[in-house]
Design an enzyme around this catalytic site. Structure first.
Site, PDB file in Angstrom:
ATOM      1  N   ARG A  89       1.806 -12.424   8.048  1.00 41.03           N
ATOM      2  CA  ARG A  89       1.428 -11.038   7.744  1.00 41.03           C
ATOM      3  C   ARG A  89       1.634 -10.714   6.266  1.00 41.03           C
ATOM      4  O   ARG A  89       0.852  -9.960   5.676  1.00 41.03           O
ATOM      5  CB  ARG A  89       2.209 -10.043   8.615  1.00 41.03           C
ATOM      6  N   GLU A  92      -1.246 -12.250   4.629  1.00 43.12           N
ATOM      7  CA  GLU A  92      -2.423 -11.442   4.965  1.00 43.12           C
ATOM      8  C   GLU A  92      -2.471 -10.178   4.098  1.00 43.12           C
ATOM      9  O   GLU A  92      -3.530  -9.802   3.589  1.00 43.12           O
ATOM     10  CB  GLU A  92      -2.379 -11.072   6.442  1.00 43.12           C
ATOM     11  N   SER A 115       3.875 -12.313 -13.536  1.00 40.15           N
ATOM     12  CA  SER A 115       4.691 -13.516 -13.460  1.00 40.15           C
ATOM     13  C   SER A 115       5.481 -13.544 -12.158  1.00 40.15           C
ATOM     14  O   SER A 115       5.941 -12.506 -11.689  1.00 40.15           O
ATOM     15  CB  SER A 115       5.672 -13.550 -14.635  1.00 40.15           C
TER      16      SER A 115
END
Length: 171
Positions: A89, A92, A115
């Site tokens: 998740r 995602e 960074s």
């Protein structure tokens, strides 16, 4: 010397046996909770100034543990981790919102990146407006602008030209 897997297991056991949360140990050491977790997973290097603070927070850490934690870690991850639901998740979310985040970074800062070397990360628990628990993941990374690749700024090219000039002046 312990393998990375056995070292991580030993460090996790010390943390578990302490009865403390990552947040509690982080507060005692002045580190973020995620960085502390990275240290105990051998994904970050323990700095000498922080070692006494960590030892005070986790007195069961051995000298060997501290010594190993101060060595540069081999920063790897198991590619199967993506199958773990929380990690899936998180990935995602970054993939879904990534293009918009990139666009905002570029509009606010210019052509560049965030960074993950000069980077802070934390996880916090808050109550939402509906009173339900919410997870707050904070990425705090230094902005790094992309650079134009000009030959006069390329040290290896400058030295090569200087060496060629030096060789031609010898003859």
């Amino acid at each position: 010397m312990e393998t990375q897997v056995s070292m991580v297991a030993a460090l996790q056991a010390v943390k578990r046996n302490s009865g403390k949360t990552y947040g509690q140990i982080a507060e005692e050491t002045g580190l973020t909770n995620v960085y502390l977790a990275q240290l105990l997973r051998r994904q970050a290097q323990l700095k000498p100034d922080t070692a006494p603070l960590l030892r005070a927070a986790l007195p069961d850490l051995s000298e060997n543990h501290l010594h190993e934690m101060m060595q540069p870690p081999l920063r790897l991850y198991d590619p199967r981790l993506i199958q773990e639901p929380t990690i899936y998740r998180l990935n995602e979310a970054v993939m879904h919102f990534g293009e918009s985040i990139k666009e905002i970074i570029n509009k606010e800062f210019g052509d560049g990146i965030m960074s993950t070397i000069d980077f802070f990360c934390s996880v916090d628990k808050i109550k939402g407006v509906d009173g339900k628990d919410r997870v707050v993941v904070t990425f705090d990374g230094k902005y790094l602008p992309h650079t134009e690749h000009r030959t006069e700024h390329m040290v290896s090219r400058i030295r090569k030209i200087e060496n060629q000039d030096h060789e031609s002046n010898k003859g």
